[in-house]
Design an enzyme around this catalytic site. Structure first.
Site, mmCIF file in Angstrom:
data_model
loop_
_atom_site.group_PDB
_atom_site.id
_atom_site.type_symbol
_atom_site.label_atom_id
_atom_site.label_comp_id
_atom_site.label_asym_id
_atom_site.label_seq_id
_atom_site.Cartn_x
_atom_site.Cartn_y
_atom_site.Cartn_z
ATOM 1 N N THR A 1 -59.899 -10.613 -52.385
ATOM 2 C CA THR A 1 -59.654 -9.258 -51.868
ATOM 3 C C THR A 1 -58.219 -8.800 -52.109
ATOM 4 O OG1 THR A 1 -58.915 -10.061 -49.714
ATOM 5 C CG2 THR A 1 -61.293 -9.728 -49.988
ATOM 6 N N ASP B 1 -47.579 -17.273 -61.278
ATOM 7 C CA ASP B 1 -47.686 -17.509 -59.835
ATOM 8 C C ASP B 1 -46.390 -18.184 -59.366
ATOM 9 O OD1 ASP B 1 -48.200 -18.835 -57.290
ATOM 10 O OD2 ASP B 1 -50.279 -18.242 -57.600
ATOM 11 N N ASP C 1 -46.708 -21.430 -57.181
ATOM 12 C CA ASP C 1 -47.146 -22.589 -57.968
ATOM 13 C C ASP C 1 -46.030 -23.094 -58.876
ATOM 14 O OD1 ASP C 1 -49.616 -22.726 -56.833
ATOM 15 O OD2 ASP C 1 -50.680 -21.749 -58.483
ATOM 16 N N ARG D 1 -52.075 -14.386 -50.018
ATOM 17 C CA ARG D 1 -52.915 -13.319 -50.520
ATOM 18 C C ARG D 1 -54.277 -13.887 -50.840
ATOM 19 N NH1 ARG D 1 -51.451 -9.805 -55.823
ATOM 20 N NH2 ARG D 1 -51.926 -11.765 -56.826
HETATM 21 C C1 PRP Z 1 -47.480 -14.298 -53.706
HETATM 22 C C2 PRP Z 1 -46.060 -13.811 -53.610
HETATM 23 C C3 PRP Z 1 -46.153 -12.722 -52.573
HETATM 24 C C4 PRP Z 1 -47.529 -12.141 -52.847
HETATM 25 C C5 PRP Z 1 -47.359 -10.863 -53.608
HETATM 26 O O1 PRP Z 1 -47.772 -15.160 -52.670
HETATM 27 O O2 PRP Z 1 -45.139 -14.810 -53.284
HETATM 28 O O3 PRP Z 1 -46.057 -13.182 -51.238
HETATM 29 O O4 PRP Z 1 -48.229 -13.086 -53.648
HETATM 30 O O5 PRP Z 1 -48.572 -10.243 -53.776
HETATM 31 P P1 PRP Z 1 -48.907 -8.838 -53.100
HETATM 32 O O6 PRP Z 1 -47.701 -7.963 -53.311
HETATM 33 O O7 PRP Z 1 -50.099 -8.374 -53.876
HETATM 34 O O8 PRP Z 1 -49.219 -9.062 -51.661
HETATM 35 P P2 PRP Z 1 -49.191 -15.876 -52.500
HETATM 36 O O9 PRP Z 1 -50.094 -15.013 -51.719
HETATM 37 O O10 PRP Z 1 -49.675 -16.320 -53.848
HETATM 38 O O11 PRP Z 1 -48.874 -17.087 -51.573
HETATM 39 P P3 PRP Z 1 -47.990 -18.396 -51.830
HETATM 40 O O12 PRP Z 1 -46.539 -17.927 -51.949
HETATM 41 O O13 PRP Z 1 -48.223 -19.179 -50.601
HETATM 42 O O14 PRP Z 1 -48.453 -19.063 -53.077
HETATM 43 N N1 URA Z 2 -47.974 -13.344 -56.811
HETATM 44 C C1 URA Z 2 -47.379 -14.084 -57.778
HETATM 45 O O1 URA Z 2 -46.882 -15.195 -57.509
HETATM 46 N N2 URA Z 2 -47.331 -13.584 -59.027
HETATM 47 C C2 URA Z 2 -47.838 -12.380 -59.349
HETATM 48 O O2 URA Z 2 -47.757 -11.969 -60.529
HETATM 49 C C3 URA Z 2 -48.463 -11.633 -58.327
HETATM 50 C C4 URA Z 2 -48.501 -12.132 -57.072
#
Ligand code: PRP
Ligand code: URA
Length: 215
Positions: free
Chosen positions: A114, A206, A209, A110
């Site tokens: 944006t 997160d 993370d 994400r």
């Molecule tokens: C997080 C999570 C989802 C997304 C959810 O991933 O694991 O994939 O955000 O957000 P949304 O419903 O608003 O799209 P992230 O984009 O942080 O990537 P990562 O798992 O690689 O850290």
């Molecule tokens: N992605 C995450 O990992 N945590 C949130 O709260 C939203 C998006």
């Protein structure tokens, strides 16, 4: 498992063990190692609920005493599809219940400004139309990532899809159900709202993370 009255097609797993482990996941003091173990355990318990409607077929079984009829899951092997990265944390837990499942991968992140999903990887079995898919991602926030992932799966031919997450925001759950009304959503919690940065409140932070110890 009853659907949530406010969002049809969204199922909240209220099993006491799931809710106990969810509270530990929310706790900011839970260290990475324990967080990872808890995500796996919650995913396994959720998979038990999410597979309740899998189709069975009868087959003969020879016991030490006689021949009888047993049941087995019908059709081709199911496919687990984690959304990278955080969805990876759920795979081993679900595999403990469905050890023969295939594992596809969808790479999406994400954009921090944006909040739009940016895709970078896609690999699932070629015979997608014949298989049942379980899309895995702990967090359903705006819903952008889940909607994009499922759209890609459908373009690859998938027709039977379920979405498993651990925490859902009402905004994302509604958006996902509107975009893909045929896809049931199974979650451990329907939280209150998103904050201005797109994080779920109360949430668990997160997920990627916390799973992988990055920040
Ligand atoms: C997080 C999570 C989802 C997304 C959810 O991933 O694991 O994939 O955000 O957000 P949304 O419903 O608003 O799209 P992230 O984009 O942080 O990537 P990562 O798992 O690689 O850290
Ligand atoms: N992605 C995450 O990992 N945590 C949130 O709260 C939203 C998006």
């Amino acid at each position: 498992m009853p659907a949530t009255p406010t969002i049809p097609g969204l199922f909240v797993v209220r099993h006491p063990l799931v809710q106990h482990k969810l509270a530990l996941l929310r706790d900011r003091s839970t260290p990475t190692k324990i967080f990872k173990e808890l995500v796996e355990e919650v995913a396994m318990l959720m998979a038990y609920e999410a597979t309740a409607e899998m189709e069975l077929e009868s087959h003969g079984v020879i016991t030490p005493l006689e021949t009888t009829t047993g049941e087995r899951v019908a059709g081709k092997k199911a496919v687990l599809v984690p959304i990278l990265r955080a969805g990876l944390g759920m795979v081993e837990g679900v595999l403990r219940l469905i050890p023969s499942a295939r594992v596809g991968h969808i790479g999406l992140y994400r954009d921090h400004d944006t909040l739009q999903p940016i895709d970078y990887y896609f690999k699932v079995p070629g015979d997608a139309a014949e298989r049942e898919f379980f899309v895995l991602d702990p967090m359903l926030a705006t819903g952008g990532s889940a909607v994009a992932a499922i759209t890609k799966l459908k373009l690859a031919g998938a027709t039977r899809i379920r979405f498993l997450c651990i925490v859902a925001a009402p905004e994302g759950a509604r958006r996902l159900r509107e975009a893909h009304p045929d896809v049931p959503v199974i979650t451990a919690a329907l939280d209150r709202e998103l904050n201005a940065s797109g994080y779920i409140l109360p949430g668990l932070g997160d997920a990627g993370d916390r799973l992988f110890g990055t920040r």
